[in-house]
Write an enzyme that holds these catalytic residues in place. Structure first.
Site, PDB file in Angstrom:
ATOM      1  N   ALA A  77     -36.651 -21.575 -30.540  1.00 27.11           N
ATOM      2  CA  ALA A  77     -35.463 -21.155 -29.791  1.00 27.11           C
ATOM      3  C   ALA A  77     -34.802 -20.062 -30.605  1.00 27.11           C
ATOM      4  O   ALA A  77     -34.864 -20.064 -31.838  1.00 27.11           O
ATOM      5  CB  ALA A  77     -34.505 -22.316 -29.572  1.00 27.11           C
ATOM      6  N   ASP A 111     -31.063 -30.228 -21.309  1.00 18.93           N
ATOM      7  CA  ASP A 111     -29.638 -30.578 -21.322  1.00 18.93           C
ATOM      8  C   ASP A 111     -29.218 -31.033 -22.718  1.00 18.93           C
ATOM      9  O   ASP A 111     -28.120 -30.707 -23.184  1.00 18.93           O
ATOM     10  CB  ASP A 111     -29.359 -31.691 -20.313  1.00 18.93           C
ATOM     11  CG  ASP A 111     -29.779 -31.316 -18.910  1.00 18.93           C
ATOM     12  OD1 ASP A 111     -29.725 -30.125 -18.566  1.00 18.93           O
ATOM     13  OD2 ASP A 111     -30.173 -32.228 -18.159  1.00 18.93           O
TER      14      ASP A 111
END
Length: 377
Positions: A234, A297
């Site tokens: 990421a 999430d």
């Protein structure tokens, strides 16, 4: 209702979800277990479990499923006082398989058309319900529910004095978009936010590219753009002048760090030259996956937790990975996050030890620290 200051307000639909009793296509699953699922309520529950003050804003029916949703979300410590009951529309439900959303084997069947949450609008969700928050978290799922929901997101993302930091998770769900407007609608909403999270797979589907520089050119508005590449890495591209922070958290100058596989360095901006963004890339730890649902999430919750605490870019990304790992190693959409002290210790590991980190089922439970230390040596 302004209420007391809260850390994060999450606005969006939550549904009762039915989890399969065994792997395989829906046609072959003999029984299901009831749980809850909803991107925004997942983030609120995870943040509350991690010690933050979270509020969930939505609408549910006056049915038993609505009762279950409210009771379950509130049990995590989330403020549900702004959730409204709709006597004329039902609470949404859905059934899914346990396969990863990114695979062809994944099936999901929604029964949410005409749901209570689809009636959210600027009229039914007053701006006062989000005022006073440090962060307002939204997702692209809400924009797909109805024209009224789309209007609500435009209202909540509009520039205004004292607006909370707006976090927007693109969360593209192709099954919810039938009119072909998803690429432009989601691009516009994302560009109005302060912080955007998007996966490489959904960026490729929506806009034909997963290249961070190209995505930054497409989304010049947000102060921070987080691009998630599944189980690999990421990264965050953010303005170097002042890292975005919600009201009450000072923005800090990001002066960069050590270039390499993990760290911060000057990044090529939209023009291709070293420019206004700082790039930080963090690889994901190795994880023994039980269920991939809910990991995105959880990552958002971890990154937002780090943002609320004023952590640097590497730490925010690592906390995102750790929260995602908690979700990946547990069934269902929600999982208990690691205790903050433990997450902080792991997030502070050197690059070599972080690269050797291996997390399996139960790793967030007390008493597993010693085994984990062996795995990082």
């Amino acid at each position: 209702m302004t209420g007391p200051l809260v850390d994060v307000v999450c606005v969006g639909e939550s549904m009762v979800t039915f989890l399969p009793s065994r792997p395989g296509p829906l046609a072959d699953v003999p029984a299901f277990t009831r749980a809850i699922g909803g991107a925004e309520s997942n983030v609120a529950c995870t943040l509350a479990a991690a010690g933050h003050r979270a509020r969930w804003v939505s609408r549910v029916g006056t049915d038993g499923f609505g009762d279950h949703l409210l009771d379950t979300v509130a049990a995590y410590g989330v403020d549900t006082g702004a959730v409204r009951r709709d006597p004329h529309r039902p609470t949404g439900v859905y059934f899914r398989t346990d396969a990863d959303r990114a695979t062809d084997a994944h099936e999901v069947v929604y029964y949410r058309a005409g749901s209570a949450a689809s009636a959210m609008s600027p009229a039914t969700v007053p701006y006062a319900t989000v005022a006073g928050a440090r962060i307002l978290h939204l997702t692209g799922i809400t924009a797909a529910l109805s024209a009224d929901c789309r209007a609500l997101l435009h209202e909540l993302t509009a520039p205004r004095p004292g607006r909370p930091l707006v976090s927007f998770d693109v969360n593209h769900r192709p099954a919810l978009w039938r009119d072909g407007t998803a690429p432009e609608v989601l691009r516009e909403l994302a560009d109005r936010a302060d912080l955007v999270l998007v996966g490489t797979d959904e960026a490729e589907r929506l806009w034909g590219t997963a290249d961070p520089a190209a995505l930054r050119a497409l989304l010049p508005g947000p102060a921070a753009l987080v691009v998630k590449d599944g189980a690999r890495t990421a990264l965050v591209l953010e303005r170097t002048a002042a890292r975005p922070g919600p009201p009450g958290v000072a923005g800090t100058e990001d002066t960069g760090g050590t270039p390499g596989p993990e760290g911060s360095e000057g990044a090529a901006g939209p023009s291709g030259a070293t420019g206004p963004d700082t790039l930080t890339v963090v690889p994901a730890p190795r994880v023994e996956v039980v269920s991939a649902v809910g990991a995105g999430d959880a990552f958002a919750a971890g990154f937002l937790s780090g943002t609320l605490r004023g952590l640097d870019a590497r730490a925010r990304l690592r906390h995102g990975h750790l929260m995602a790992a908690a979700a990946l190693t547990a069934p269902g959409d929600l999982a208990a996050p690691p205790r903050r002290a433990r997450a902080d210790r792991l997030a502070a590991l050197g690059a070599d030890a972080w690269g050797r980190l291996h997390l399996g089922p139960g790793w967030t439970s007390a008493g597993t620290e010693a085994d984990e230390e062996v795995r990082t040596r």
